[in-house]
Design a protein around this motif. Structure first.
Motif, PDB file in Angstrom:
ATOM      1  N   TYR A 102      54.116  35.498  17.316  1.00 14.16           N
ATOM      2  CA  TYR A 102      53.252  36.525  16.358  1.00 14.16           C
ATOM      3  C   TYR A 102      53.294  37.860  17.113  1.00 14.16           C
ATOM      4  N   ILE A 103      53.459  38.051  18.279  1.00 13.92           N
ATOM      5  CA  ILE A 103      53.599  39.120  19.170  1.00 13.92           C
ATOM      6  C   ILE A 103      55.047  39.861  18.777  1.00 13.92           C
ATOM      7  N   GLU A 104      56.108  39.043  18.811  1.00  6.06           N
ATOM      8  CA  GLU A 104      57.346  39.271  18.533  1.00  6.06           C
ATOM      9  C   GLU A 104      57.546  39.802  17.063  1.00  6.06           C
ATOM     10  N   CYS A 105      56.906  39.239  16.131  1.00  6.71           N
ATOM     11  CA  CYS A 105      56.766  39.740  14.880  1.00  6.71           C
ATOM     12  C   CYS A 105      56.117  40.880  14.656  1.00  6.71           C
ATOM     13  N   LEU A 106      55.106  41.225  15.159  1.00  2.00           N
ATOM     14  CA  LEU A 106      54.168  42.460  15.297  1.00  2.00           C
ATOM     15  C   LEU A 106      55.196  43.430  15.930  1.00  2.00           C
ATOM     16  N   SER A 107      55.828  43.150  17.052  1.00  2.00           N
ATOM     17  CA  SER A 107      56.757  44.277  17.559  1.00  2.00           C
ATOM     18  C   SER A 107      57.868  44.603  16.751  1.00  2.00           C
ATOM     19  N   GLN A 108      58.409  43.581  16.074  1.00  2.00           N
ATOM     20  CA  GLN A 108      59.436  43.992  15.153  1.00  2.00           C
ATOM     21  C   GLN A 108      59.155  45.011  13.984  1.00  2.00           C
ATOM     22  N   ILE A 109      57.640  44.730  13.396  1.00  2.00           N
ATOM     23  CA  ILE A 109      57.370  45.728  12.474  1.00  2.00           C
ATOM     24  C   ILE A 109      56.969  47.012  13.122  1.00  2.00           C
ATOM     25  N   CYS A 110      56.532  47.065  14.117  1.00  2.00           N
ATOM     26  CA  CYS A 110      56.165  48.399  14.814  1.00  2.00           C
ATOM     27  C   CYS A 110      57.432  49.219  15.181  1.00  2.00           C
ATOM     28  N   PHE A 111      58.415  48.430  15.765  1.00  2.00           N
ATOM     29  CA  PHE A 111      59.597  49.288  16.272  1.00  2.00           C
ATOM     30  C   PHE A 111      60.544  49.535  15.099  1.00  2.00           C
ATOM     31  N   LEU A 112      60.669  48.666  14.128  1.00  2.00           N
ATOM     32  CA  LEU A 112      61.306  48.904  12.684  1.00  2.00           C
ATOM     33  C   LEU A 112      60.604  50.369  12.227  1.00  2.00           C
ATOM     34  N   SER A 113      59.469  50.355  11.953  1.00  2.00           N
ATOM     35  CA  SER A 113      58.740  51.668  11.554  1.00  2.00           C
ATOM     36  C   SER A 113      59.092  52.663  12.343  1.00  2.00           C
ATOM     37  N   ILE A 114      59.023  52.324  13.687  1.00  2.00           N
ATOM     38  CA  ILE A 114      59.466  53.864  14.492  1.00  2.00           C
ATOM     39  C   ILE A 114      60.761  54.201  14.303  1.00  2.00           C
ATOM     40  N   PHE A 115      61.797  53.622  14.431  1.00  5.29           N
ATOM     41  CA  PHE A 115      63.321  53.757  14.569  1.00  5.29           C
ATOM     42  C   PHE A 115      63.514  54.075  13.068  1.00  5.29           C
ATOM     43  N   GLY A 116      63.053  53.321  12.023  1.00  2.00           N
ATOM     44  CA  GLY A 116      63.375  53.788  10.451  1.00  2.00           C
ATOM     45  C   GLY A 116      62.773  55.296  10.463  1.00  2.00           C
ATOM     46  N   GLY A 117      61.460  55.571  10.677  1.00  2.00           N
ATOM     47  CA  GLY A 117      61.007  56.596  10.532  1.00  2.00           C
ATOM     48  C   GLY A 117      61.688  57.847  11.120  1.00  2.00           C
ATOM     49  N   MET A 118      62.263  57.564  12.479  1.00  2.00           N
ATOM     50  CA  MET A 118      62.999  58.583  13.138  1.00  2.00           C
ATOM     51  C   MET A 118      64.278  58.704  12.259  1.00  2.00           C
ATOM     52  N   GLU A 119      64.921  57.870  11.890  1.00  2.00           N
ATOM     53  CA  GLU A 119      66.153  58.125  10.956  1.00  2.00           C
ATOM     54  C   GLU A 119      65.732  58.844   9.972  1.00  2.00           C
TER      55      GLU A 119
END
Length: 312
Positions: A94-111
């Protein structure tokens, strides 16, 4: 079978790209190759810009940040997928999944924001050349990067915190090779109205804003270039934008493909393949686009290769 609420979630199951186990070695080899090419290609761009004094300009500074961001963007999803294939285990905590969602949003937003910042840089360079060094000074460039990062983190935290409030069903299978926010929300038994509203609002603000910025920048760029008297000046101006336009088209084109695929088809396979296009392909191809279409980058790469061969 009736699904029951399950508030305490320990793990999800990623179904991956296929349920055919015979294809897994091929998929593992293909994605490992793409990941290595992505990391090495973007790292080479970053080192080339850092070592070439002629590339120490705002445009290449933003490109170096984009290269690092692309490495991080791919690292969030592909290594976990490769580990799962190798271990023959499709689980993700669950933590890994939530971390993926968070970091994907960060780096996708940065792009997203970086492409807008790079479009603004080209607008200033072409439409206000005499004031370019004044407007695009190091402090301004640094502040734009920090603002982009801040907005991306805020967007990611909003989505992540909203997921924390949800209650999941007993069926915790995600038909994907990573934890995509839209797919995770489909597993929820509680009300998701606020989550869907937040996704819509965040997309409108954090994606629509940069897209509008890019569009307006290029409207002014094209208008300014068409008023140039010499054809040589027009060609030089357009050539400086060619690489950026290619990357913009690739990033937003694949993202639009995911949206259209999700809207017009119920096939999970098509949706997953479309998601591969926006999450894996842009970071993979960006180094090639900038190295092949950019004359200064090709010269710098040649010099760097010469230094390396000399040391060897």
């Amino acid at each position: 079978m009736e699904q029951k609420n399950q508030t305490a979630v320990s793990e999800f199951h990623l179904l991956g790209l296929t349920d055919n186990h015979k294809l897994l070695p091929l998929i593992f080899t293909m994605f490992l190759s793409m990941y290595l090419i992505t990391v090495l290609g973007n790292l080479l761009i970053f080192i080339t810009i850092g070592s070439g004094s002629q590339l120490h300009t705002p445009m290449y500074f933003f490109l170096s940040i984009l290269s690092i961001n692309d490495i991080c963007y791919s690292t969030v999803t592909i290594p976990k997928m490769l580990v799962n294939i190798q271990a023959e285990d499709d689980s993700i905590s669950y933590i890994e999944c939530l971390s993926q969602i968070c970091f994907l949003s960060i780096f996708g937003g940065m792009e997203n924001f970086l492409l807008a910042v790079m479009a603004y840089d080209r607008y200033v360079a072409i439409c206000k050349p005499l004031r370019y060094t004044v407007i695009m000074n190091p402090i301004c460039c640094g502040l734009m990067i920090l603002l982009s990062l801040f907005l991306s983190i805020m967007d990611a935290l909003l989505h992540s915190l909203m997921v924390l409030r949800l209650s999941f069903c007993t069926d915790l299978e995600i038909p994907h090779f990573f934890c995509e926010l839209a797919q995770v929300i489909k597993l929820v038994c509680s009300d998701t109205f606020l989550n869907n509203l937040l996704i819509f609002a965040a997309t409108f603000v954090f994606a629509g804003g940069p897209i509008c910025g890019i569009a307006f920048s290029y409207i002014y760029i094209v208008s300014s270039v068409l008023r140039m008297p010499s054809s040589g000046g027009k060609h030089k101006a357009f050539s400086t934008c060619a690489s950026h336009l290619s990357v913009v088209s690739l990033f937003y084109g694949t993202g639009l493909g995911v949206y259209i695929s999700s809207a017009v088809t119920d096939s999970l396979g098509n949706t997953v393949m479309a998601s591969v296009m926006y999450s894996v392909v842009p970071p993979l191809l960006n180094p090639f686009i900038y190295s092949i279409r950019n004359r200064e980058m090709k010269k710098a790469l040649s010099k760097l290769a010469g230094r390396f061969l000399y040391l060897v």
